[in-house]
Design a protein around this motif. Structure first.
Motif, PDB file in Angstrom:
ATOM      1  N   TRP A  16      35.637 -53.592  41.554  1.00  0.00           N
ATOM      2  CA  TRP A  16      35.477 -53.885  40.131  1.00  0.00           C
ATOM      3  C   TRP A  16      36.679 -53.636  39.241  1.00  0.00           C
ATOM      4  O   TRP A  16      37.111 -54.519  38.501  1.00  0.00           O
ATOM      5  CB  TRP A  16      34.256 -53.166  39.549  1.00  0.00           C
ATOM      6  N   ASP A  61      31.580 -55.023  44.464  1.00  0.00           N
ATOM      7  CA  ASP A  61      30.948 -54.818  43.153  1.00  0.00           C
ATOM      8  C   ASP A  61      30.351 -56.145  42.678  1.00  0.00           C
ATOM      9  O   ASP A  61      30.027 -57.024  43.502  1.00  0.00           O
ATOM     10  CB  ASP A  61      31.972 -54.207  42.173  1.00  0.00           C
ATOM     11  N   TYR A 104      26.849 -53.934  45.664  1.00  0.00           N
ATOM     12  CA  TYR A 104      26.395 -53.721  44.286  1.00  0.00           C
ATOM     13  C   TYR A 104      25.160 -54.555  43.987  1.00  0.00           C
ATOM     14  O   TYR A 104      25.060 -55.712  44.410  1.00  0.00           O
ATOM     15  CB  TYR A 104      27.539 -54.136  43.354  1.00  0.00           C
ATOM     16  N   CYS A 112      25.336 -57.035  35.387  1.00  0.00           N
ATOM     17  CA  CYS A 112      26.071 -57.048  34.116  1.00  0.00           C
ATOM     18  C   CYS A 112      26.798 -58.369  33.916  1.00  0.00           C
ATOM     19  O   CYS A 112      26.956 -58.832  32.798  1.00  0.00           O
ATOM     20  CB  CYS A 112      27.046 -55.874  34.049  1.00  0.00           C
ATOM     21  N   LYS A 138      25.282 -49.507  45.277  1.00  0.00           N
ATOM     22  CA  LYS A 138      25.498 -49.140  43.870  1.00  0.00           C
ATOM     23  C   LYS A 138      24.499 -49.917  43.042  1.00  0.00           C
ATOM     24  O   LYS A 138      24.532 -51.151  43.034  1.00  0.00           O
ATOM     25  CB  LYS A 138      26.930 -49.492  43.452  1.00  0.00           C
ATOM     26  N   SER A 172      23.496 -45.871  38.471  1.00  0.00           N
ATOM     27  CA  SER A 172      24.201 -45.962  37.184  1.00  0.00           C
ATOM     28  C   SER A 172      23.305 -45.563  36.014  1.00  0.00           C
ATOM     29  O   SER A 172      23.730 -45.604  34.857  1.00  0.00           O
ATOM     30  CB  SER A 172      24.707 -47.387  36.959  1.00  0.00           C
ATOM     31  N   ALA A 175      24.395 -43.279  32.910  1.00  0.00           N
ATOM     32  CA  ALA A 175      25.394 -43.873  32.011  1.00  0.00           C
ATOM     33  C   ALA A 175      24.697 -44.677  30.912  1.00  0.00           C
ATOM     34  O   ALA A 175      25.111 -44.671  29.747  1.00  0.00           O
ATOM     35  CB  ALA A 175      26.355 -44.759  32.789  1.00  0.00           C
ATOM     36  N   ASP A 201      32.543 -46.928  31.796  1.00  0.00           N
ATOM     37  CA  ASP A 201      33.417 -47.499  32.831  1.00  0.00           C
ATOM     38  C   ASP A 201      34.880 -47.127  32.567  1.00  0.00           C
ATOM     39  O   ASP A 201      35.328 -47.116  31.417  1.00  0.00           O
ATOM     40  CB  ASP A 201      33.340 -49.030  32.804  1.00  0.00           C
TER      41      ASP A 201
HETATM   42  O1  A2G Z   1      28.969 -53.350  35.542  1.00  0.00           O
HETATM   43  C1  A2G Z   1      28.822 -52.103  34.864  1.00  0.00           C
HETATM   44  O2  A2G Z   1      29.599 -52.075  33.706  1.00  0.00           O
HETATM   45  C2  A2G Z   1      29.170 -50.972  35.829  1.00  0.00           C
HETATM   46  N1  A2G Z   1      28.962 -49.684  35.145  1.00  0.00           N
HETATM   47  C3  A2G Z   1      30.598 -51.178  36.318  1.00  0.00           C
HETATM   48  O3  A2G Z   1      30.962 -50.118  37.167  1.00  0.00           O
HETATM   49  C4  A2G Z   1      30.669 -52.510  37.063  1.00  0.00           C
HETATM   50  O4  A2G Z   1      29.858 -52.443  38.218  1.00  0.00           O
HETATM   51  C5  A2G Z   1      30.227 -53.651  36.139  1.00  0.00           C
HETATM   52  C6  A2G Z   1      30.076 -54.951  36.888  1.00  0.00           C
HETATM   53  O5  A2G Z   1      29.596 -55.972  36.069  1.00  0.00           O
HETATM   54  C7  A2G Z   1      28.110 -48.763  35.616  1.00  0.00           C
HETATM   55  O6  A2G Z   1      27.573 -48.872  36.700  1.00  0.00           O
HETATM   56  C8  A2G Z   1      27.840 -47.575  34.753  1.00  0.00           C
END
Ligand code: A2G
Length: 394
Positions: A16, A61, A104, A112, A138, A172, A175, A201
């Motif tokens: 990532w 990721d 992931y 995300c 993850k 996660s 967070a 992040d």
């Molecule tokens: O999505 C989130 O922002 C993740 N943050 C980051 O690490 C990454 O995986 C991203 C990918 O779109 C957390 O897991 C807190």
């Protein structure tokens, strides 16, 4: 999480921070999220010596999925163009190198970056991960109800466990709670996750690194006690080898991550890491601090003239119960010259009556010798840099 995994902070490589959601393989053939990127990094982990130093997990990721699940089976599908051989072939490749495979996903309706999440298909997805021989998951928390996470994350962990395949579980969830102003339940995290992302992040800058360090230091009373074998706080990926950190700042992140017993997950282009940065990433003495078997997370203990002292109890422990310590001096100064500063050993909170043998973890040729509690210890720290020592209790 008591599943026998992650007894030491996990070490590895993840896409990532460096490669984000690059999906155009025509324009960026060496950077796009594709089987070629992960195969190449598995190979480089071995050929460049990282695997020997302990880096083990190759973790995909976000942005690896097709935008839709399979119509008939509802299974997740890896992007057909970028992963033409499927995830089993990739996981075989990684396993043949003696490494482990991480993947992931997201607890919500979408990841995300907008790919399908696990919600409503949790059992099927856990089973699919096991079929793909995944070793590390993850689970992110975009597009999800924060109030559902306290039950949803444990539920997905249970489903992973029921597959019978051992998988490290990285959550996660806290967070997102922190972002929403809610206090994470660390007892539940410890019970249900092997590691968890506490906060924001990381980005490729000293500013981002310092913000994370400050967050962990300011909140250490509630965070630090919960890290330990099988259940780690995760301040996010190592930036070393990229664009944002200088040589001194690279040493700084590696030292403080080791003090924090943080997972050492790189995110960089392993073919482009300069030799002096590779030496930091593979520094056996520093890695040994991170991986210390006691698994006690360190803390920021004092700050004077913009020099911070961070310290972590480690082995060996004397018969009378005195720990050895890793001690990092972090300069927040930028006034040019390296800054000399004296501390008595006692001021650092080191009170072993027989004293300590001190070793410079970044410079084995720097012989410091034995210090007693009332000895003065002088260190000289570069601007935005670190000095890092092991005080072995005698
Ligand atoms: O999505 C989130 O922002 C993740 N943050 C980051 O690490 C990454 O995986 C991203 C990918 O779109 C957390 O897991 C807190």
């Amino acid at each position: 999480l008591d599943n026998g995994l992650a007894l030491k902070p996990p070490m590895g490589w993840m896409s990532w921070e460096r490669f984000r959601c690059i999906t155009d393989c025509k324009l960026y053939p060496d950077e796009c999220i594709s089987e070629q990127l992960f195969q190449r990094h598995a190979d480089l982990l071995v050929s460049e010596g990282y695997a020997d130093a302990g880096y083990e997990y190759v973790i995909i990721d976000d942005c690896w999925l097709e935008k839709n699940r399979d119509n008939d089976t509802q299974k997740l599908v890896a992007d057909r163009k970028r992963f033409p051989n499927g995830l089993n072939a990739l996981s075989d490749h990684i396993h043949k190198q003696g490494l482990k495979f991480g993947l992931y996903q997201d607890y919500g309706t979408n990841t995300c970056a907008g790919y399908p999440g696990v919600i409503k298909h949790m059992k099927l997805d856990a089973q699919t991960f096991a079929e793909w021989d995944v070793d590390y998951v993850k689970l992110d928390g975009c597009y999800a109800n924060i109030s559902d996470m306290a039950t949803g994350y444990p539920e997905f962990g249970r489903l992973l466990n029921e597959t019978g395949r051992p998988m490290v579980y990285s959550c996660s969830w806290p967070a997102y709670q922190e972002d929403a102003g809610e206090m994470p339940d660390y007892e539940s995290l410890k019970q249900h996750c092997n590691l968890w992302r506490n906060w924001d992040d990381i980005d490729d800058s000293l500013e981002s690194l310092m913000q994370i360090m400050d967050y962990f230091a300011k909140n250490q009373d509630r965070i630090q006690p919960h890290g330990g074998p099988g259940h780690w706080n995760d301040p996010d990926m190592l930036l070393l080898g990229n664009y944002g950190l200088s040589y001194d700042q690279s040493k700084l992140q590696m030292a403080i991550w080791s003090i924090m017993a943080a997972p050492l997950i790189m995110s960089n282009d392993l073919a482009a890491v300069r030799p002096e940065i590779k030496d930091i990433l593979q520094n056996r003495a520093v890695i040994a601090v991170d991986q210390d078997e006691l698994g006690i997370q360190g803390r920021r203990v004092l700050s004077r003239n913009q020099i911070e002292v961070w310290k972590r109890p480690i082995t060996p422990v004397t018969k009378s119960g005195h720990h050895s310590y890793a001690v990092a001096f972090v300069s927040r100064r930028d006034d040019g010259a390296p800054y000399s500063i004296p501390f008595t050993v006692n001021e650092l909170g080191l009170r072993n009556p027989k004293g300590y043998n001190v070793q410079d973890l970044y410079d084995a040729s720097n012989k410091l010798g034995v210090f007693q509690s009332d000895s003065q210890f002088i260190t000289r720290v570069n601007p935005n840099g670190v000095t890092f020592y092991k005080f072995t209790a005698l």
